[in-house]
Write a protein that holds these residues in place. Structure first.
Motif, PDB file in Angstrom:
ATOM      1  N   PHE A  21       0.843  -1.202   0.000  1.00 24.02           N
ATOM      2  CA  PHE A  21       0.000   0.000   0.000  1.00 24.02           C
ATOM      3  C   PHE A  21       0.873   1.246   0.000  1.00 24.02           C
ATOM      4  CE2 PHE A  21      -2.954  -2.744   2.759  1.00 24.02           C
ATOM      5  CZ  PHE A  21      -3.432  -3.397   1.647  1.00 24.02           C
ATOM      6  N   GLN A  22       0.608   2.165  -0.889  1.00 20.49           N
ATOM      7  CA  GLN A  22       1.367   3.403  -0.964  1.00 20.49           C
ATOM      8  C   GLN A  22       0.617   4.584  -0.346  1.00 20.49           C
ATOM      9  OE1 GLN A  22       4.532   3.407  -2.094  1.00 20.49           O
ATOM     10  NE2 GLN A  22       4.259   1.212  -2.273  1.00 20.49           N
ATOM     11  N   ARG A  23      -0.705   4.541  -0.358  1.00 21.03           N
ATOM     12  CA  ARG A  23      -1.532   5.633   0.176  1.00 21.03           C
ATOM     13  C   ARG A  23      -2.901   5.069   0.567  1.00 21.03           C
ATOM     14  NH1 ARG A  23       0.004   6.725  -4.978  1.00 21.03           N
ATOM     15  NH2 ARG A  23      -1.508   6.300  -6.576  1.00 21.03           N
ATOM     16  N   PRO A  24      -3.695   5.853   1.278  1.00 18.32           N
ATOM     17  CA  PRO A  24      -5.001   5.362   1.724  1.00 18.32           C
ATOM     18  C   PRO A  24      -5.908   4.951   0.562  1.00 18.32           C
ATOM     19  CG  PRO A  24      -4.438   7.388   2.858  1.00 18.32           C
ATOM     20  CD  PRO A  24      -3.414   7.196   1.780  1.00 18.32           C
ATOM     21  N   GLY A  25      -6.791   4.010   0.838  1.00 15.80           N
ATOM     22  CA  GLY A  25      -7.724   3.564  -0.182  1.00 15.80           C
ATOM     23  C   GLY A  25      -8.548   2.381   0.299  1.00 15.80           C
ATOM     24  N   LYS A  26      -8.907   1.510  -0.616  1.00 10.15           N
ATOM     25  CA  LYS A  26      -9.714   0.319  -0.324  1.00 10.15           C
ATOM     26  C   LYS A  26      -9.035  -0.909  -0.916  1.00 10.15           C
ATOM     27  CE  LYS A  26     -13.515   2.409   1.231  1.00 10.15           C
ATOM     28  NZ  LYS A  26     -13.993   2.274   2.583  1.00 10.15           N
ATOM     29  N   LEU A  27      -9.270  -2.041  -0.268  1.00  8.26           N
ATOM     30  CA  LEU A  27      -8.826  -3.330  -0.780  1.00  8.26           C
ATOM     31  C   LEU A  27     -10.061  -4.203  -0.929  1.00  8.26           C
ATOM     32  CD1 LEU A  27      -6.626  -5.461  -1.460  1.00  8.26           C
ATOM     33  CD2 LEU A  27      -6.675  -6.064   0.960  1.00  8.26           C
ATOM     34  N   LEU A  28     -10.317  -4.694  -2.144  1.00  8.36           N
ATOM     35  CA  LEU A  28     -11.422  -5.597  -2.390  1.00  8.36           C
ATOM     36  C   LEU A  28     -10.849  -6.955  -2.774  1.00  8.36           C
ATOM     37  CD1 LEU A  28     -14.760  -5.173  -3.937  1.00  8.36           C
ATOM     38  CD2 LEU A  28     -13.259  -6.763  -5.121  1.00  8.36           C
ATOM     39  N   ILE A  29     -11.308  -8.002  -2.103  1.00 10.82           N
ATOM     40  CA  ILE A  29     -10.909  -9.376  -2.413  1.00 10.82           C
ATOM     41  C   ILE A  29     -12.182 -10.144  -2.727  1.00 10.82           C
ATOM     42  CG2 ILE A  29      -9.791 -11.467  -1.590  1.00 10.82           C
ATOM     43  CD1 ILE A  29      -8.322  -9.720   0.477  1.00 10.82           C
ATOM     44  N   ALA A  30     -12.261 -10.709  -3.931  1.00  8.32           N
ATOM     45  CA  ALA A  30     -13.457 -11.437  -4.360  1.00  8.32           C
ATOM     46  C   ALA A  30     -13.089 -12.860  -4.766  1.00  8.32           C
ATOM     47  CB  ALA A  30     -14.123 -10.722  -5.528  1.00  8.32           C
ATOM     48  N   ASN A  31     -13.874 -13.820  -4.316  1.00  3.14           N
ATOM     49  CA  ASN A  31     -13.697 -15.217  -4.702  1.00  3.14           C
ATOM     50  C   ASN A  31     -14.658 -15.502  -5.850  1.00  3.14           C
ATOM     51  OD1 ASN A  31     -13.539 -17.960  -4.999  1.00  3.14           O
ATOM     52  ND2 ASN A  31     -13.863 -18.446  -2.856  1.00  3.14           N
ATOM     53  N   ARG A  32     -14.123 -15.635  -7.046  1.00  2.27           N
ATOM     54  CA  ARG A  32     -14.942 -15.882  -8.240  1.00  2.27           C
ATOM     55  C   ARG A  32     -15.022 -17.363  -8.600  1.00  2.27           C
ATOM     56  NH1 ARG A  32     -17.503 -11.669  -7.411  1.00  2.27           N
ATOM     57  NH2 ARG A  32     -16.595  -9.707  -8.076  1.00  2.27           N
ATOM     58  N   GLY A  33     -14.410 -18.203  -7.783  1.00  2.00           N
ATOM     59  CA  GLY A  33     -14.414 -19.641  -8.046  1.00  2.00           C
ATOM     60  C   GLY A  33     -15.639 -20.321  -7.467  1.00  2.00           C
ATOM     61  N   THR A  34     -15.636 -21.648  -7.561  1.00  2.00           N
ATOM     62  CA  THR A  34     -16.771 -22.435  -7.078  1.00  2.00           C
ATOM     63  C   THR A  34     -16.531 -23.042  -5.700  1.00  2.00           C
ATOM     64  OG1 THR A  34     -15.931 -24.385  -8.233  1.00  2.00           O
ATOM     65  CG2 THR A  34     -17.530 -23.017  -9.412  1.00  2.00           C
ATOM     66  N   GLY A  35     -15.336 -22.870  -5.156  1.00  2.00           N
ATOM     67  CA  GLY A  35     -15.016 -23.410  -3.835  1.00  2.00           C
ATOM     68  C   GLY A  35     -14.433 -22.346  -2.928  1.00  2.00           C
ATOM     69  N   ASP A  36     -14.253 -22.686  -1.672  1.00  2.00           N
ATOM     70  CA  ASP A  36     -13.674 -21.760  -0.702  1.00  2.00           C
ATOM     71  C   ASP A  36     -12.197 -21.531  -0.985  1.00  2.00           C
ATOM     72  OD1 ASP A  36     -16.140 -21.823   0.483  1.00  2.00           O
ATOM     73  OD2 ASP A  36     -15.537 -23.100   2.145  1.00  2.00           O
ATOM     74  N   VAL A  37     -11.691 -20.385  -0.500  1.00  2.00           N
ATOM     75  CA  VAL A  37     -10.268 -20.049  -0.611  1.00  2.00           C
ATOM     76  C   VAL A  37      -9.765 -19.674   0.776  1.00  2.00           C
ATOM     77  CG1 VAL A  37      -8.619 -18.375  -1.531  1.00  2.00           C
ATOM     78  CG2 VAL A  37     -10.384 -19.305  -3.000  1.00  2.00           C
ATOM     79  N   ARG A  38      -8.587 -20.153   1.127  1.00  2.00           N
ATOM     80  CA  ARG A  38      -7.944 -19.781   2.384  1.00  2.00           C
ATOM     81  C   ARG A  38      -7.014 -18.605   2.131  1.00  2.00           C
ATOM     82  NH1 ARG A  38      -6.237 -25.754   4.677  1.00  2.00           N
ATOM     83  NH2 ARG A  38      -8.364 -26.490   5.009  1.00  2.00           N
ATOM     84  N   ILE A  39      -7.016 -17.647   3.080  1.00  2.00           N
ATOM     85  CA  ILE A  39      -6.172 -16.460   2.973  1.00  2.00           C
ATOM     86  C   ILE A  39      -5.388 -16.329   4.267  1.00  2.00           C
ATOM     87  CG2 ILE A  39      -6.141 -13.961   2.640  1.00  2.00           C
ATOM     88  CD1 ILE A  39      -8.856 -14.266   1.218  1.00  2.00           C
ATOM     89  N   GLY A  40      -4.081 -16.098   4.155  1.00  2.00           N
ATOM     90  CA  GLY A  40      -3.241 -15.993   5.346  1.00  2.00           C
ATOM     91  C   GLY A  40      -2.024 -15.122   5.104  1.00  2.00           C
ATOM     92  N   TYR A  41      -1.231 -14.933   6.179  1.00  2.00           N
ATOM     93  CA  TYR A  41      -0.018 -14.122   6.151  1.00  2.00           C
ATOM     94  C   TYR A  41       1.213 -14.960   6.402  1.00  2.00           C
ATOM     95  CZ  TYR A  41      -2.613  -9.751   6.608  1.00  2.00           C
ATOM     96  OH  TYR A  41      -3.426  -8.690   6.396  1.00  2.00           O
TER      97      TYR A  41
END
Length: 100
Positions: A21-41
């Motif tokens: 991120f360089q400056r303020p804003g929004k982050l949108l994450i969309a799952n367009r698949g047919t199954g669940d997705v795991r998200i981590g750091y």
């Protein structure tokens, strides 16, 4: 302004992006698949590969979107680390829009 990424997640293979991120804003994450997705750091509890395959992740169900406020140094997300995406079953498509 910003970046739009489309990530194809193969089953069991973690994919990573640097949010940078360089400056303020929004982050949108969309799952367009047919199954669940795991998200981590890549943080405490193991590296992204180990954490996302184990217990340190959250699940983005199929067809859902998450929107976050972002800015350097503030907000829900850690802006200076990698974010990992993995599909536990089958292939999926994740769309990420970093709007700043």
């Amino acid at each position: 302004m910003g970046r739009i990424l489309r990530i194809t997640c193969a089953e069991g293979v973690p994919e990573r992006i640097d949010l940078a991120f360089q400056r303020p804003g929004k982050l949108l994450i969309a799952n367009r698949g047919t199954g669940d997705v795991r998200i981590g750091y890549d943080t405490v509890g193991g590296t992204g590969d180990a954490a996302i395959a184990g217990v340190n992740y959250y699940t983005l169900p199929s067809g859902n979107e998450y929107v976050f406020d972002i800015a350097p140094g503030v907000g829900d997300l850690v802006q200076d680390q990698q974010m990992y995406f993995m599909s536990p079953v089958g292939a999926n498509i994740i769309e990420v829009w970093i709007a700043n």
